[in-house]
Scaffold this active site. Structure first.
Site, PDB file in Angstrom:
ATOM      1  N   GLN A  82       3.539  -6.649  14.879  1.00  7.73           N
ATOM      2  CA  GLN A  82       4.348  -5.438  14.986  1.00  7.73           C
ATOM      3  C   GLN A  82       3.600  -4.213  14.467  1.00  7.73           C
ATOM      4  OE1 GLN A  82       7.892  -4.716  12.275  1.00  7.73           O
ATOM      5  NE2 GLN A  82       8.938  -4.719  14.241  1.00  7.73           N
ATOM      6  N   ARG A 133      11.247   1.333  16.713  1.00  6.75           N
ATOM      7  CA  ARG A 133       9.844   1.336  16.312  1.00  6.75           C
ATOM      8  C   ARG A 133       8.877   1.125  17.461  1.00  6.75           C
ATOM      9  NH1 ARG A 133       9.769  -2.284  10.782  1.00  6.75           N
ATOM     10  NH2 ARG A 133      10.941  -0.793   9.534  1.00  6.75           N
ATOM     11  N   GLU A 190      10.615   5.615   7.576  1.00  7.29           N
ATOM     12  CA  GLU A 190      11.407   6.118   8.687  1.00  7.29           C
ATOM     13  C   GLU A 190      12.384   7.179   8.209  1.00  7.29           C
ATOM     14  OE1 GLU A 190      11.211   1.984  11.175  1.00  7.29           O
ATOM     15  OE2 GLU A 190      13.194   2.776  10.779  1.00  7.29           O
ATOM     16  N   HIS A 248       1.693  -3.780  11.021  1.00 11.48           N
ATOM     17  CA  HIS A 248       2.673  -3.780   9.933  1.00 11.48           C
ATOM     18  C   HIS A 248       3.150  -5.186   9.575  1.00 11.48           C
ATOM     19  CE1 HIS A 248       5.757  -2.329   7.326  1.00 11.48           C
ATOM     20  NE2 HIS A 248       6.763  -2.638   8.114  1.00 11.48           N
ATOM     21  N   LEU A 279       2.227   3.271   4.581  1.00 10.83           N
ATOM     22  CA  LEU A 279       3.486   3.448   5.300  1.00 10.83           C
ATOM     23  C   LEU A 279       4.192   4.756   4.939  1.00 10.83           C
ATOM     24  CD1 LEU A 279       5.524   1.567   7.083  1.00 10.83           C
ATOM     25  CD2 LEU A 279       6.801   1.541   4.965  1.00 10.83           C
ATOM     26  N   PHE A 302      20.099   0.439   9.363  1.00  9.95           N
ATOM     27  CA  PHE A 302      18.674   0.258   9.588  1.00  9.95           C
ATOM     28  C   PHE A 302      18.499   0.072  11.088  1.00  9.95           C
ATOM     29  CE2 PHE A 302      14.533  -0.672   8.122  1.00  9.95           C
ATOM     30  CZ  PHE A 302      14.511  -0.647   6.740  1.00  9.95           C
ATOM     31  N   HIS A 361       3.958  -0.305  13.193  1.00 10.41           N
ATOM     32  CA  HIS A 361       4.910   0.668  12.665  1.00 10.41           C
ATOM     33  C   HIS A 361       4.455   2.046  13.127  1.00 10.41           C
ATOM     34  CE1 HIS A 361       7.335   3.001   9.896  1.00 10.41           C
ATOM     35  NE2 HIS A 361       7.981   1.905   9.567  1.00 10.41           N
ATOM     36  N   ARG A 416      10.385  -7.968  14.958  1.00  4.12           N
ATOM     37  CA  ARG A 416      11.173  -8.141  13.739  1.00  4.12           C
ATOM     38  C   ARG A 416      12.026  -6.908  13.482  1.00  4.12           C
ATOM     39  NH1 ARG A 416      10.621  -6.339   8.155  1.00  4.12           N
ATOM     40  NH2 ARG A 416       8.822  -5.122   8.760  1.00  4.12           N
TER      41      ARG A 416
HETATM   42  C1  LIG Z   1       4.547  -1.462   3.378  1.00  5.78           C
HETATM   43  C2  LIG Z   1       5.482  -2.555   3.778  1.00  5.78           C
HETATM   44  C3  LIG Z   1       6.860  -2.334   3.741  1.00  5.78           C
HETATM   45  C4  LIG Z   1       7.748  -3.354   4.103  1.00  5.78           C
HETATM   46  N1  LIG Z   1       9.079  -3.113   4.013  1.00  5.78           N
HETATM   47  C5  LIG Z   1       9.956  -4.116   4.304  1.00  5.78           C
HETATM   48  C6  LIG Z   1      11.350  -3.931   4.165  1.00  5.78           C
HETATM   49  O1  LIG Z   1      11.800  -2.856   3.788  1.00  5.78           O
HETATM   50  N2  LIG Z   1      12.175  -4.950   4.435  1.00  5.78           N
HETATM   51  C7  LIG Z   1      11.710  -6.168   4.832  1.00  5.78           C
HETATM   52  O2  LIG Z   1      12.506  -7.057   5.050  1.00  5.78           O
HETATM   53  N3  LIG Z   1      10.383  -6.371   4.978  1.00  5.78           N
HETATM   54  C8  LIG Z   1       9.500  -5.380   4.734  1.00  5.78           C
HETATM   55  N4  LIG Z   1       8.153  -5.606   4.872  1.00  5.78           N
HETATM   56  C9  LIG Z   1       7.689  -6.952   5.208  1.00  5.78           C
HETATM   57  C10 LIG Z   1       7.796  -7.868   3.998  1.00  5.78           C
HETATM   58  O3  LIG Z   1       7.591  -7.144   2.823  1.00  5.78           O
HETATM   59  C11 LIG Z   1       6.767  -8.990   4.022  1.00  5.78           C
HETATM   60  O4  LIG Z   1       6.798  -9.637   5.245  1.00  5.78           O
HETATM   61  C12 LIG Z   1       7.066 -10.029   2.945  1.00  5.78           C
HETATM   62  O5  LIG Z   1       7.214  -9.407   1.704  1.00  5.78           O
HETATM   63  C13 LIG Z   1       5.995 -11.087   2.866  1.00  5.78           C
HETATM   64  O6  LIG Z   1       6.238 -11.894   1.736  1.00  5.78           O
HETATM   65  P1  LIG Z   1       5.427 -13.223   1.468  1.00  5.78           P
HETATM   66  O7  LIG Z   1       5.989 -13.805   0.234  1.00  5.78           O
HETATM   67  O8  LIG Z   1       5.441 -14.035   2.693  1.00  5.78           O
HETATM   68  O9  LIG Z   1       3.923 -12.755   1.250  1.00  5.78           O
HETATM   69  P2  LIG Z   1       3.232 -11.807   0.152  1.00  5.78           P
HETATM   70  O10 LIG Z   1       4.205 -11.081  -0.661  1.00  5.78           O
HETATM   71  O11 LIG Z   1       2.198 -11.035   0.872  1.00  5.78           O
HETATM   72  O12 LIG Z   1       2.537 -12.836  -0.816  1.00  5.78           O
HETATM   73  C14 LIG Z   1       1.427 -13.579  -0.465  1.00  5.78           C
HETATM   74  C15 LIG Z   1       0.973 -14.359  -1.655  1.00  5.78           C
HETATM   75  O13 LIG Z   1       0.013 -15.317  -1.272  1.00  5.78           O
HETATM   76  C16 LIG Z   1      -1.078 -15.275  -2.127  1.00  5.78           C
HETATM   77  N5  LIG Z   1      -2.253 -15.731  -1.397  1.00  5.78           N
HETATM   78  C17 LIG Z   1      -2.687 -15.308  -0.196  1.00  5.78           C
HETATM   79  N6  LIG Z   1      -3.800 -15.961   0.150  1.00  5.78           N
HETATM   80  C18 LIG Z   1      -4.076 -16.840  -0.842  1.00  5.78           C
HETATM   81  C19 LIG Z   1      -5.104 -17.791  -1.071  1.00  5.78           C
HETATM   82  N7  LIG Z   1      -6.099 -17.988  -0.220  1.00  5.78           N
HETATM   83  N8  LIG Z   1      -5.079 -18.500  -2.221  1.00  5.78           N
HETATM   84  C20 LIG Z   1      -4.084 -18.296  -3.127  1.00  5.78           C
HETATM   85  N9  LIG Z   1      -3.102 -17.426  -2.951  1.00  5.78           N
HETATM   86  C21 LIG Z   1      -3.093 -16.694  -1.820  1.00  5.78           C
HETATM   87  C22 LIG Z   1      -1.150 -13.869  -2.606  1.00  5.78           C
HETATM   88  O14 LIG Z   1      -1.809 -13.815  -3.840  1.00  5.78           O
HETATM   89  C23 LIG Z   1       0.319 -13.524  -2.730  1.00  5.78           C
HETATM   90  O15 LIG Z   1       0.802 -13.944  -3.985  1.00  5.78           O
HETATM   91  C24 LIG Z   1       7.253  -4.596   4.531  1.00  5.78           C
HETATM   92  C25 LIG Z   1       5.895  -4.810   4.576  1.00  5.78           C
HETATM   93  C26 LIG Z   1       5.003  -3.806   4.223  1.00  5.78           C
HETATM   94  C27 LIG Z   1       3.557  -4.070   4.299  1.00  5.78           C
END
Ligand SMILES: Cc1cc2nc3c(=O)[nH]c(=O)nc-3n(C[C@H](O)[C@H](O)[C@H](O)COP(=O)(O)OP(=O)(O)OC[C@H]3O[C@@H](n4cnc5c(N)ncnc54)[C@H](O)[C@@H]3O)c2cc1C
Ligand code: SF4
Ligand code: SF4
Ligand code: FES
Lengths: 334, 560
Positions: B229, B275, B244, B339, B241, B116, B231, B374
């Site tokens: 960041q 990136r 890559e 991103h 998205l 990666f 993308h 990142r």
């Molecule tokens: C398209 C895409 C591809 C990616 N690919 C990769 C990858 O290959 N590898 C990697 O390491 N990272 C990747 N990332 C980054 C990574 O996926 C995210 O940073 C990570 O999944 C975030 O997880 P989280 O649990 O912090 O938040 P999230 O999964 O976004 O969860 C947030 C949670 O909070 C809840 N919430 C939000 N606000 C409130 C509120 N006011 N009240 C109650 N609940 C609330 C939502 O309902 C949700 O359940 C990618 C990101 C994107 C967008």
């Protein structure tokens, strides 16, 4: 109402909510077909709103009717109550049962081939589109339904899971796998290619293989297979008692006699053997020869069908990526 | 007050669910609360994978992982936190596998790993191109197994802070309407990113930075908020998205003149440069008038139908559905899109914030392991490792500390505030403010930052906030009132934009995602190898600084 050319159904709903009616209610989040929030019906068929491009529809001069998914109570506009859906998912004990509690020091060794067995079922995003369309569910709201059954196979087919027989017993109960009408609507409408009906077939095959065949459906299926080797005919007079039991069969004698009068049923004695019984037997052997039964047999069956279809289409599907045992699906980055 | 828990986790993505499982297993009484169903969380959209030095594809160790991460962070990452992440990552990934995660496999049946960007070894564990989806589902399976309480479709609006301690949350019940106070000895924020600040973003509609803003309003500091960041290949116009992998397979990036412009920016690596380099090159082309409707083109026609169908099937489907373009016959329009937010709620290595009882983990937090940039695959790992750590600390604390006491007045005050908003019948609806915010952030606080544009953006956000004061919610009902929650989300976004602008203006250097080629093109370790820290005072952001923790890696120039 104006929308950009690239708009999908979800974009159009957003425009309506912004500019016309702020009270319009629907679920959304990822807008990239992965979160499963936006299931709804367009012209009566379940779709993901973020997957449906509107341009071709507009070009055709068609005005689509948008409504909430079926088989689930509507709460407001396009928002349905998904709690029965989740209740059924829970009923299949949807978590890995490795047969022990403590966590192993490293990963368990499993081949890609073994993992591929559950590849399709692992794609499910729990959108409910299949359940919305399920014919059995319409008749019997307690039917477990395609999504939960596919989830069931996700674990039955997992080489790491040690609760197969227990799971199969649950899935064989009333409202379980044998209550599916095989209408294939779930396969057709699933936006992710999970093919829940195929998962149900795999569960059926695996049940018979594991000796979990107390359900009428299982017995019915077994008798079908037996018929191919004996007479090559489907012998209803034996099929009914074999599947439903003697008492049920006696109750249905009247119906059977009526059928017999119309020439629909061959008399039970002497056993009537089909003229082409050899073909039926050959077919049975061919399937048997493939050497694997249970769920794996079905996967193989699908591939065989895929190959037939594919030669018929003169190579049209040649390049479509397909998950094959031992070959890794192409990875991607994010 | 609704109920009392030891640990209440806000957000049910990878970070939130991993935290809840840990707290439960540590013996705490725990609940999850999420504005969307757990499996709908945007963690599920992650495609590429999750980084851990398992050493399944090469000789690898946590030390190498840590070095790559420190360097990738452009030396703004805290090295103690990075070390923890890299050390704990392998066991945390094995645990996910043990719970049933459907990882892709090597020939000898181990978890497969692949190379990666900016990683010295192939250490990204993956599940085909649906890694995030697989992790979200395996975590939800474990949540169901433990029968954890989940407040589904509850929108958390405020923290219940009493006696200088966070003692729960105040949330709007989306399905039935009405506010509820849910008491807890500790609260863990795991609400994800804030990509919705931008028009072009890979983030979901739910990524509106709620947790950051909620904490900010209670006096908690946000760290490194300028670090967003971009993308390089997000599909125009929606920002979905494009992996890559397309460039890995040999797709070209071309400008309006049909030129492979990267030869002027990264003549060696070309389309495989990092990136940030590609994002900046694309933006330069667009800014200098060689774009196509504000995009550049990703051309893969020369790969041929066969290869596209076979290897880039998912990309083709996304292009056809979301841009109406079939890449077999036409190049697809792409541009840099917001991103990942490196910045977030300031925490220590146990996820603790400055407010007692309040923790944060995942994308909404800033520990900081990503610093100014990142590495792909590190975000998912952070959600797991730091979700777990925050919960283990919170559970410990809760099990040895007092009960919950929240004054009734907190909810009545909140009720009153909400009534004012709901009773207003005349004024502007939120969507125009929302669209203007996202469009102007893209132009003025995007891939490149210019002093004058950032100042202008500050003024724009001020005026948008003023307009927001008299915003009207059209839906007055109780059942699934997303009109209301979307308005509240916009309020969060506006405050976060303020924080980003002030931090961006004050960081007078170029580091990682913060690129100021016009006035401060170089990294300035002497003055700016430190974190920005924004707090909220009297309705305005206030900037402070915090030192970066270095252990054994001294800053070097970042070249690949
Ligand atoms: C398209 C895409 C591809 C990616 N690919 C990769 C990858 O290959 N590898 C990697 O390491 N990272 C990747 N990332 C980054 C990574 O996926 C995210 O940073 C990570 O999944 C975030 O997880 P989280 O649990 O912090 O938040 P999230 O999964 O976004 O969860 C947030 C949670 O909070 C809840 N919430 C939000 N606000 C409130 C509120 N006011 N009240 C109650 N609940 C609330 C939502 O309902 C949700 O359940 C990618 C990101 C994107 C967008
Ligand atoms: S095939 Fe079975 S499960 Fe699928 S929709 Fe029809 S009845 Fe339901
Ligand atoms: S099987 Fe398909 S249609 Fe059914 S819930 Fe899963 S993804 Fe949706
Ligand atoms: S919005 Fe996520 S599947 Fe449509």
């Amino acid at each position: 109402m104006d929308a950009p050319e690239w708009a999908c159904l979800l974009d159009v709903l957003d425009l309506i909510k912004d500019k016309h009616d702020g009270t319009l209610a629907y679920r959304k989040s990822c807008r990239m077909m992965i979160c499963g929030s936006c299931g709804m019906r367009m012209d009566g068929r379940a779709v993901l709103a973020c997957k449906e491009r509107m341009k071709p529809i507009v070009d055709a001069g068609h005005v689509p009717v948008i409504s909430a998914m079926g088989n689930m109570p509507v709460l407001k506009d396009l928002v349905v109550d998904m709690s029965p859906f989740w209740g059924k998912i829970r009923s299949v004990k949807p978590w890995l049962d490795p047969g022990y509690d403590e966590v192993a020091e490293k990963e368990r060794i499993v081949s890609q081939q073994q993992m591929n067995v559950i590849h399709k079922e692992a794609l499910c995003i729990m959108c409910g589109c299949c359940v919305s369309e399920c014919n059995s569910m319409e008749a019997d709201p307690d039917f477990m339904g395609p999504a939960a059954l596919a989830k069931g196979f996700r674990f039955v087919g997992d080489a790491r899971d040690q609760a197969d027989v227990e799971r199969l017993n649950t899935l064989n109960e009333e409202h379980g796998i044998w209550d599916c009408t095989r209408c294939y609507f779930c396969n057709e409408r699933c936006p992710k290619g999970v093919d829940p009906r195929d998962a149900i077939a795999k569960l059926g095959a695996e049940s018979v293989k594991q000796g979990v065949d107390h359900d009428m459906g299982a017995k019915h299926a077994k008798w079908f297979i037996r018929s191919t080797e004996t007479t090559g005919w489907l012998r209803e007079t034996e099929l009914v008692p074999k599947t439903q039991g003697i008492i049920e069969a006696i109750k249905q004698t009247g119906f059977a006699l009526k059928l017999a009068r119309k020439g629909k049923v061959p008399p039970p004695f002497p056993p009537h053997v089909a003229a082409d019984v050899k073909e039926a037997r050959a077919l049975r052997e061919l399937v048997g020869e493939q050497g694997r039964d249970g769920a794996l047999g079905i996967v193989q069956g699908e591939h065989a069908l895929g190959r037939i279809e594919f030669t018929e289409e003169a190579g049209a599907r040649e390049n479509a990526p397909e998950i094959q045992p031992g070959v890794e699906p192409p990875p991607a980055e994010g | 007050m609704e109920a009392k828990y030891d640990v209440l986790v806000v957000g049910a993505g990878c970070a939130g669910m991993r935290a809840a499982i840990e707290a439960h297993d540590a013996g705490a009484d725990v609940a999850l609360i999420s504005k969307i169903h757990p499996v709908r969380s945007h963690s599920g959209a992650a495609e590429g994978g999750i980084n851990a030095a398992l050493g399944n594809a090469s000789e690898d160790d946590p030390e190498k992982h840590a070095f790559d991460t420190v360097k990738g962070s452009d030396y703004l990452g805290d090295q103690d936190a990075i070390q923890i992440l890299c050390d704990e990552a392998p066991d945390d990934v094995y645990q996910l596998e043990n719970w049933g995660a459907v990882f892709s496999r090597t020939e000898d049946g181990r978890i497969a790993q692949r190379p990666f960007g900016a990683a010295g070894e192939p250490r990204t564990a993956y599940a085909a191109d649906i890694t995030g989806h697989v992790l979200v589902h395996v975590l939800y399976e474990q949540v169901m197994k433990r029968d954890l309480k989940v407040y589904e479709e509850f929108f958390v609006w405020k923290l219940a802070v009493d006696d200088d301690r966070c003692q729960g949350v105040i949330a709007w019940n989306l399905l039935d309407g009405g506010l509820a106070t849910i008491g807890a000895k500790t609260v863990i924020l795991a609400t994800g990113g804030a990509g919705r600040l931008y028009t072009g973003t890979t983030n979901a509609y739910a990524c509106t930075g709620d947790g950051m803003a909620i904490a900010l309003r209670e006096g908690v500091a946000l760290k490194d908020m300028e670090m967003m960041q971009f993308h390089p290949t997000t599909l125009a116009p929606t920002g979905v998205l494009i992996t890559e992998g397309t460039r890995g397979e040999g797709a070209f990036l071309v400008n309006s003149e049909g030129d492979r412009f990267l030869k002027n920016y990264a003549p060696n690596a070309m389309e495989l440069a990092s990136r940030d380099v590609i994002s900046r090159a694309e933006q330069t082309e667009i800014d200098e008038g060689r774009g196509v409707d504000g995009n550049v083109l990703l051309d893969m026609r020369h790969l041929g139908a066969e290869k596209i169908l076979e290897r880039l099937h998912g990309t083709r489907e996304l292009s056809m559905v979301f841009a109406g373009v079939d890449p077999i016959y036409e190049p697809i329009p792409v541009r840099p899109g917001a991103h990942y937010h490196m910045g977030g709620v300031d925490t220590d290595v146990w996820g603790r914030t400055s407010l007692e009882g309040l923790y944060a983990a995942g994308e909404c937090a800033c520990v900081s392991v990503h610093g100014a940039n990142r590495l792909g695959g590190n975000a998912l790992m952070e959600t797991i490792t730091f979700g777990k750590r925050a919960a283990s600390h919170a559970a410990d604390w809760a099990l040895t500390h007092t009960t919950v006491e929240v004054r009734e007045a907190l909810e009545t005050d909140a009720e009153r505030e909400l009534r004012v908003l709901l009773d207003r019948t005349e004024g502007e609806r939120p969507w125009s403010i929302r669209n203007e915010l996202a469009e102007t952030m893209h132009v003025n606080f995007g891939v490149f930052r210019r002093e004058d544009q950032m100042r202008k953006q500050g003024e724009i956000v001020d005026s948008l906030r003023e307009r927001f004061e008299s915003v009207v919610v059209e839906d007055k009902g109780d059942v699934f009132n997303s009109d209301l929650t979307q308005a509240l989300e916009l309020g969060f976004l506006l405050e976060l934009a303020e924080c980003m602008v002030i931090a961006g203006l004050e960081r007078k250097e170029s580091r990682g995602a913060h690129a100021r080629p016009y006035d401060y093109p170089e990294r300035d370790d002497e003055n700016y190898m430190r974190h920005t820290l924004v707090t909220w005072q009297d309705g305005r952001p206030k900037l402070n600084w915090k030192p970066v923790t270095t252990t054994k890696w001294q800053p070097m120039e970042r070249t690949y």
